[in-house]
Scaffold this active site. Structure first.
Site, PDB file in Angstrom:
ATOM      1  N   GLN A  20       0.844  -1.186   0.000  1.00 54.03           N
ATOM      2  CA  GLN A  20       0.000   0.000   0.000  1.00 54.03           C
ATOM      3  C   GLN A  20       0.879   1.236   0.000  1.00 54.03           C
ATOM      4  OE1 GLN A  20      -3.727   0.465   1.544  1.00 54.03           O
ATOM      5  NE2 GLN A  20      -3.359   2.475   0.653  1.00 54.03           N
ATOM      6  N   GLY A  21       0.641   2.120  -0.937  1.00 54.64           N
ATOM      7  CA  GLY A  21       1.385   3.374  -0.961  1.00 54.64           C
ATOM      8  C   GLY A  21       0.435   4.530  -0.747  1.00 54.64           C
ATOM      9  N   ALA A  22       0.952   5.743  -0.910  1.00 46.99           N
ATOM     10  CA  ALA A  22       0.125   6.925  -0.707  1.00 46.99           C
ATOM     11  C   ALA A  22      -0.862   7.110  -1.855  1.00 46.99           C
ATOM     12  CB  ALA A  22       1.019   8.156  -0.579  1.00 46.99           C
ATOM     13  N   GLU A  23      -0.486   6.626  -3.043  1.00 48.60           N
ATOM     14  CA  GLU A  23      -1.291   6.870  -4.231  1.00 48.60           C
ATOM     15  C   GLU A  23      -2.061   5.635  -4.687  1.00 48.60           C
ATOM     16  OE1 GLU A  23      -1.409   9.582  -6.364  1.00 48.60           O
ATOM     17  OE2 GLU A  23      -0.245  10.834  -5.002  1.00 48.60           O
ATOM     18  N   ALA A  24      -1.512   4.482  -4.376  1.00 45.28           N
ATOM     19  CA  ALA A  24      -2.072   3.274  -4.977  1.00 45.28           C
ATOM     20  C   ALA A  24      -1.937   2.057  -4.074  1.00 45.28           C
ATOM     21  CB  ALA A  24      -1.373   2.999  -6.313  1.00 45.28           C
ATOM     22  N   ARG A  25      -2.774   1.081  -4.348  1.00 49.44           N
ATOM     23  CA  ARG A  25      -2.661  -0.220  -3.697  1.00 49.44           C
ATOM     24  C   ARG A  25      -2.123  -1.205  -4.721  1.00 49.44           C
ATOM     25  NH1 ARG A  25      -8.098   0.863  -2.809  1.00 49.44           N
ATOM     26  NH2 ARG A  25      -8.488   1.804  -0.786  1.00 49.44           N
ATOM     27  N   LYS A  39      -1.930  -2.614 -10.037  1.00 47.12           N
ATOM     28  CA  LYS A  39      -1.772  -1.337  -9.342  1.00 47.12           C
ATOM     29  C   LYS A  39      -3.062  -0.548  -9.471  1.00 47.12           C
ATOM     30  CE  LYS A  39       1.449   2.495  -8.952  1.00 47.12           C
ATOM     31  NZ  LYS A  39       2.802   2.945  -9.317  1.00 47.12           N
ATOM     32  N   ASP A 148      10.408  10.311  -9.018  1.00 45.46           N
ATOM     33  CA  ASP A 148      10.455   9.713  -7.675  1.00 45.46           C
ATOM     34  C   ASP A 148      11.561   8.649  -7.647  1.00 45.46           C
ATOM     35  OD1 ASP A 148       9.842   9.098  -5.066  1.00 45.46           O
ATOM     36  OD2 ASP A 148       8.155   7.782  -5.566  1.00 45.46           O
TER      37      ASP A 148
END
Lengths: 245, 169
Positions: A20-25, A39, A148
């Site tokens: 899990q990230g800030a923008e996407a799972r 994603k 990034d």
């Protein structure tokens, strides 16, 4: 029968979250027998719905564009199998037998006594640094800004990594913040983000990034120097430009 | 997933025919009776997986109401193409009148109406690469040799198919 299309098992997504990230799972899954990473960019409830929709779409577009451009110039990136434009999902190839460069360096250093490297470990790190420089140099030469560029977004193939005569094979991932630009400023920021990622985790190998820069310049001969100047500026002021003046 | 692919299980067939004597006639039958079949030029198909990727995309477009062409049959051809030019997609990826080899994709139930009329030899679809032309494929999908250092031709093809609306332009 191979003449039949078996859609029942064709596209699957495992319900269990992979990352899990800030923008996407990220989920794992399969696509016609091939292992996938799915994603899914989710909406952010605190954003205005229209803005949210636009940002999500933009990042998915940026992701695919950056990934395809890098692939086109010979950089290893995952293959794309399916894009769900409504749900903002991308089903892509799961790269197997890889470590993030972050984890890989950690593993190398862990094998060394009290943090100081033995010769073999040093050689591996040097080879890796060189390859990182070449890969980023190639990308910037083609006018692609990653956006990034952390050590978690560079993967290393671990299948043949014990063999010292073969160069490390690297892949780039996560192009959601990428764009195409030839500005030395943005390229400098890419390098700065990478430098910070390296020095914040591995302060005992300060020479690593120097080798990255040397091989970067060797690959990106036409503009590397200019980017270095920018990098100096950015180091003094941080990633963001000052709003003064 | 956005929709349940299982619904379409066993509904579609894919067959590869060679030494076909009457391609022009088959094409006429399909058009005249509006049968749910597509005939594909195998020269541009490297592997059955390429078809799976394009068909999944076509099914998705149909479900989402976002088809660029008028029917599921033509949508498959459009999805196979790396660019957004519909006419070009249909002429390049569709079979031609005098072709003796083609891939047939369509609805299983309707196949009985067509099967007995094909004067040719069926070969397993897994052997499609015998008929494909790698250089033509590289040219069509614009895959430079540099790219193939760290990708395979098949991965490069399917990546272009699935990302075309997003990665191009």
């Amino acid at each position: 029968m191979d003449s039949n299309v078996n859609h029942a098992s064709a596209v699957t997504v495992n319900q269990q979250l992979f990352k899990q990230g800030a923008e996407a799972r990220l989920f794992t899954g399969s696509f016609f027998g091939r292992k996938t990473i799915v994603k899914e960019r989710f909406s952010k409830k605190y954003r205005h719905p229209e803005l949210d929709e636009r940002l999500t779409k933009e990042r998915m577009r940026a992701e695919l564009k950056g990934l395809m451009r890098c692939k086109n110039i010979g950089i290893w990136t995952p293959a794309v199998y399916f894009v769900g434009s409504k749900s903002n999902t991308v089903h892509m190839e799961l790269l197997e037998n890889v470590d993030t460069v972050n984890i890989y360096i950690g593993k190398l250093l862990m094998g060394c006594v009290d943090g100081s490297c033995d010769v073999q470990c040093t050689n591996k790190l040097k080879q890796l640094a060189e390859e990182v420089g070449i890969t980023v140099g190639k990308m910037h030469l083609a006018g692609i800004i990653h956006g990034d560029l952390t050590t978690s977004n560079i993967l290393i193939d671990t299948t043949n990594v014990e063999n010292e005569s073969t160069k490390p094979k690297l892949a780039l991932i996560d192009f959601g913040l990428s764009h195409v630009d030839n500005s030395a400023e943005d390229k400098g920021v890419d390098l700065y983000v990478l430098e910070r990622a390296l020095t914040s985790t591995f302060s005992n190998i300060p020479w690593f990034f120097d080798i990255v820069l040397t091989s970067y310049r060797g690959t990106y001969t036409s503009g590397g120097e200019e980017v270095f100047k920018k990098l100096e500026e950015i180091r003094l002021r941080g990633r963001k430009r000052t709003m003064i003046g | 997933m956005d929709f349940d692919f299982a619904e379409h299980q066993d509904n579609l067939i894919r067959k590869l025919y060679t030494n076909v004597q009457n391609t022009a006639e088959i094409r006429k039958v399909i058009f005249a009776a509006k049968l749910p079949f597509t005939l594909i030029n195998p020269e541009l198909v490297l592997d059955p997986f390429q078809l799976s990727v394009a068909m999944t995309k076509a099914l998705y477009n149909m479900k989402e109401g976002s088809m660029m062409t008028r029917s599921f049959q033509t949508e498959i051809l459009y999805c196979l193409s790396p660019n957004k030019n519909i006419t070009e997609a249909l002429t390049s990826f569709g079979s031609k009148e005098n072709d003796s080899t083609f891939i047939l994709i369509g609805e299983k139930q309707a196949f009985v109406q067509l099967e007995h009329q094909i004067q040719g030899k069926e070969v397993p679809l897994s052997e499609v690469s015998q008929f494909s032309k790698e250089d033509t494929i590289k040219q069509m999908y614009q895959i430079p040799n540099d790219e193939l250092q760290n990708s395979t031709l098949l991965k490069s093809i399917v990546s272009r198919i699935s990302s075309k609306e997003f990665a191009t332009g």
